[in-house]
Design an enzyme around this catalytic site. Sequence first.
Site, PDB file in Angstrom:
ATOM      1  CG  ASP A  65      -1.880  -1.160   1.222  1.00  0.00           C
ATOM      2  OD1 ASP A  65      -2.203  -1.663   0.133  1.00  0.00           O
ATOM      3  OD2 ASP A  65      -2.285  -1.594   2.316  1.00  0.00           O
ATOM      4  CE  LYS A 105       2.425  -2.312  -4.426  1.00  0.00           C
ATOM      5  NZ  LYS A 105       2.097  -1.973  -3.043  1.00  0.00           N
ATOM      6  N   GLY A 165      -4.505  -4.258  -3.738  1.00  0.00           N
ATOM      7  CA  GLY A 165      -5.519  -3.223  -3.972  1.00  0.00           C
ATOM      8  C   GLY A 165      -4.763  -1.985  -4.388  1.00  0.00           C
ATOM      9  CG  HIS A 166      -2.146  -2.035  -6.981  1.00  0.00           C
ATOM     10  ND1 HIS A 166      -1.299  -2.638  -7.875  1.00  0.00           N
ATOM     11  CD2 HIS A 166      -1.818  -2.544  -5.765  1.00  0.00           C
ATOM     12  CE1 HIS A 166      -0.498  -3.474  -7.214  1.00  0.00           C
ATOM     13  NE2 HIS A 166      -0.810  -3.444  -5.947  1.00  0.00           N
ATOM     14  CD  GLN A 181       0.820  -8.878  -2.732  1.00  0.00           C
ATOM     15  OE1 GLN A 181       1.479  -9.436  -3.598  1.00  0.00           O
ATOM     16  NE2 GLN A 181      -0.449  -8.578  -2.921  1.00  0.00           N
ATOM     17  CB  THR A 218      -9.545  -6.202   3.995  1.00  0.00           C
ATOM     18  OG1 THR A 218      -8.459  -5.410   4.495  1.00  0.00           O
ATOM     19  CG2 THR A 218      -8.996  -7.423   3.284  1.00  0.00           C
TER      20      THR A 218
HETATM   21  P1  GDP Z   1      -0.745   0.386  -3.549  1.00  0.00           P
HETATM   22  O1  GDP Z   1      -1.321  -0.901  -3.064  1.00  0.00           O
HETATM   23  O2  GDP Z   1       0.713   0.477  -3.321  1.00  0.00           O
HETATM   24  O3  GDP Z   1      -1.116   0.695  -4.980  1.00  0.00           O
HETATM   25  O4  GDP Z   1      -1.409   1.523  -2.650  1.00  0.00           O
HETATM   26  P2  GDP Z   1      -2.963   1.645  -2.235  1.00  0.00           P
HETATM   27  O5  GDP Z   1      -3.737   2.142  -3.395  1.00  0.00           O
HETATM   28  O6  GDP Z   1      -3.426   0.412  -1.561  1.00  0.00           O
HETATM   29  O7  GDP Z   1      -2.869   2.711  -1.081  1.00  0.00           O
HETATM   30  C1  GDP Z   1      -2.356   3.977  -1.286  1.00  0.00           C
HETATM   31  C2  GDP Z   1      -3.432   5.001  -0.923  1.00  0.00           C
HETATM   32  O8  GDP Z   1      -2.834   6.260  -0.828  1.00  0.00           O
HETATM   33  C3  GDP Z   1      -4.523   5.128  -1.974  1.00  0.00           C
HETATM   34  O9  GDP Z   1      -5.721   5.463  -1.326  1.00  0.00           O
HETATM   35  C4  GDP Z   1      -4.034   6.287  -2.839  1.00  0.00           C
HETATM   36  O10 GDP Z   1      -5.108   6.991  -3.469  1.00  0.00           O
HETATM   37  C5  GDP Z   1      -3.376   7.148  -1.814  1.00  0.00           C
HETATM   38  N1  GDP Z   1      -2.225   7.930  -2.290  1.00  0.00           N
HETATM   39  C6  GDP Z   1      -1.244   7.553  -3.153  1.00  0.00           C
HETATM   40  N2  GDP Z   1      -0.311   8.519  -3.253  1.00  0.00           N
HETATM   41  C7  GDP Z   1      -0.703   9.510  -2.425  1.00  0.00           C
HETATM   42  C8  GDP Z   1      -0.134  10.781  -2.054  1.00  0.00           C
HETATM   43  O11 GDP Z   1       0.934  11.173  -2.504  1.00  0.00           O
HETATM   44  N3  GDP Z   1      -0.845  11.523  -1.148  1.00  0.00           N
HETATM   45  C9  GDP Z   1      -2.017  11.110  -0.601  1.00  0.00           C
HETATM   46  N4  GDP Z   1      -2.624  11.876   0.284  1.00  0.00           N
HETATM   47  N5  GDP Z   1      -2.567   9.930  -0.934  1.00  0.00           N
HETATM   48  C10 GDP Z   1      -1.915   9.152  -1.819  1.00  0.00           C
HETATM   49  P1  IMO Z   2      -0.842  -4.145  -2.268  1.00  0.00           P
HETATM   50  O1  IMO Z   2      -0.437  -4.697  -3.602  1.00  0.00           O
HETATM   51  C1  IMO Z   2      -0.875  -4.513   2.051  1.00  0.00           C
HETATM   52  C2  IMO Z   2      -0.798  -8.550   3.713  1.00  0.00           C
HETATM   53  C3  IMO Z   2      -2.041  -8.963   4.471  1.00  0.00           C
HETATM   54  C4  IMO Z   2      -1.427  -9.896   5.490  1.00  0.00           C
HETATM   55  C5  IMO Z   2      -0.329 -10.597   4.689  1.00  0.00           C
HETATM   56  C6  IMO Z   2      -0.737 -11.946   4.129  1.00  0.00           C
HETATM   57  O2  IMO Z   2      -2.134  -3.434  -2.283  1.00  0.00           O
HETATM   58  O3  IMO Z   2       0.271  -3.365  -1.673  1.00  0.00           O
HETATM   59  P2  IMO Z   2      -2.306 -12.634   2.080  1.00  0.00           P
HETATM   60  O4  IMO Z   2      -3.765 -12.365   1.850  1.00  0.00           O
HETATM   61  O5  IMO Z   2      -1.410 -12.128   1.022  1.00  0.00           O
HETATM   62  O6  IMO Z   2      -2.037 -14.072   2.412  1.00  0.00           O
HETATM   63  O7  IMO Z   2      -1.975 -11.833   3.448  1.00  0.00           O
HETATM   64  O8  IMO Z   2      -0.009  -9.730   3.627  1.00  0.00           O
HETATM   65  N1  IMO Z   2      -1.028  -8.067   2.331  1.00  0.00           N
HETATM   66  C7  IMO Z   2      -1.004  -6.783   1.980  1.00  0.00           C
HETATM   67  N2  IMO Z   2      -0.873  -5.675   2.727  1.00  0.00           N
HETATM   68  N3  IMO Z   2      -0.980  -4.419   0.720  1.00  0.00           N
HETATM   69  C8  IMO Z   2      -1.093  -5.515  -0.038  1.00  0.00           C
HETATM   70  O9  IMO Z   2      -1.089  -5.470  -1.392  1.00  0.00           O
HETATM   71  C9  IMO Z   2      -1.155  -6.778   0.580  1.00  0.00           C
HETATM   72  N4  IMO Z   2      -1.284  -8.042   0.136  1.00  0.00           N
HETATM   73  C10 IMO Z   2      -1.189  -8.834   1.215  1.00  0.00           C
HETATM   74  O10 IMO Z   2      -2.676  -7.860   5.061  1.00  0.00           O
HETATM   75  O11 IMO Z   2      -0.794  -9.145   6.494  1.00  0.00           O
HETATM   76 MG    MG Z   3      -2.833  -1.593  -1.803  1.00  0.00          MG
END
Ligand code: GDP
Ligand code: IMO
Ligand code: MG
Length: 421
Positions: free
Chosen positions: A15, A18, A42-43, A223, A299
Amino acid sequence: MKNTLTAVLGLNWGDEGKGKLVDILAGKMQFVARFGGGANAGHTIVVDGQKVVLHQLPSGVLHPQTKNVIGNGCVVHLPTLIEEMEELEKLGVKLTNRLFVSDRATILFDFHKELDGLAENKLGDKKIGTTKRGIGPAYSDRVNRKSIRLGDLANPEKFAEKLRARLEEVNALEGMPFKFDVERELTLYVDLAERLEGMIADTSEILQAAIADGKTVLAEGAQGSMLDVDFGTFPFVTSSTTTAGNIFSGLGIAPQNLESIGVAKAYTTRVGAGPFPTELDNELGEKIRQTGAEFGATTGRPRRCGWMDLVATRFAARLNGTTAINLTKLDVLNELEEIQVCTKYLLDGEEISGPPATVEDYKKIEPVFETLPGWQADTSAARKISDLPKNAQDYIKFIEKYLGVPVKWVGVGVEREAMAV
Ligand code: GDP
Ligand code: IMO
Ligand code: MG
């Protein structure tokens, strides 16, 4: 030699943001390819106020000219994939001739999800806190040589035979609360296979040809490195290799020059259980969670928040051969008077060179912090790193110096445009 292969990899516990960077870079890429993980990812991408969260699909899908690949290293839950495709179609995004799923990728069935939930329940208070998307059981089947793969769908009779045999095994497992209906599953998969017509392909060959042709390929990590099955906070990790090495085996391409972009937040988060040395389990952690909207994209769980962990980040940057960094969510720290960063881990009072191998040692770690002044100013309009307040630039320089890697992108908001370069 010019790199045709670029990677975007999370340097922490996932998270990191990316999806947003992949979407930004994808505009200039011919291919975006996922090499590992499944719908545990979850991207999030935000364009013109419209939020799109991708779990199974690569984050290049919003650029009509970019082709997208789900590689052999992935575990694919087909109902989730189709649902995501349909959601995108409603937004006018067409995927015909631009989405390819590897014929060698593992199919993740609903029974894998069920097994994931059962395993977690069994662990009680030692649970990993998985996303319950079936990831562990699906990868277990793969290394156990029991998986059914996307390519099997081309032969309906054999597919039925394999699924029937596997479901009979699963139904006979002790503790299964119900029996999977084999015929119902088979009917469902006949339908799903039809909807993927023309998309299941030898993606290794497609990508090899693209690279030989000088086309640009972006490998999208899922991840984060600290969730890597070998190098993460084992056993509180995911079940795949999330670091750079898996780009090659997870896509079926030869090792080669790589522009390896590491993504790290200006603070740190993790969802689920497990070691988190810089965690702020207090009011400040709660404030960061609220300001950064730190609730899981998959989640909805609240993410644990803490200070930036440079020890873990340097470890990850070395594993991935990181050549440039995207520091994200700098804006979330805008109001803070002071910011801390972890620069050392002490184990039994002695500095250690990097994260330990065991969870028992993690429990004994004492993180050492340095304190830097905050900038207490709005950064959301900055589009150049040189536009940022001086203290923010100093914070970035501190990180660059520690890691020995330049920070080339700084996230200052959720929107696609909110990036200082
Ligand atoms: P990923 O799994 O690495 O793609 O990241 P996620 O999408 O799960 O979580 C990143 C969260 O931060 C998302 O809700 C994005 O919209 C948000 N986000 C990403 N870059 C920035 C930033 O520079 N500033 C803020 N405030 N939010 C951001
Ligand atoms: P993105 O791509 C954050 C974490 C879960 C748990 C552990 C194992 O959005 O960055 P799993 O379901 O993979 O067996 O869970 O890994 N986890 C993540 N945490 N971002 C993710 O993906 C994750 N994918 C798995 O919360 O701790
Ligand atoms: Mg994510």
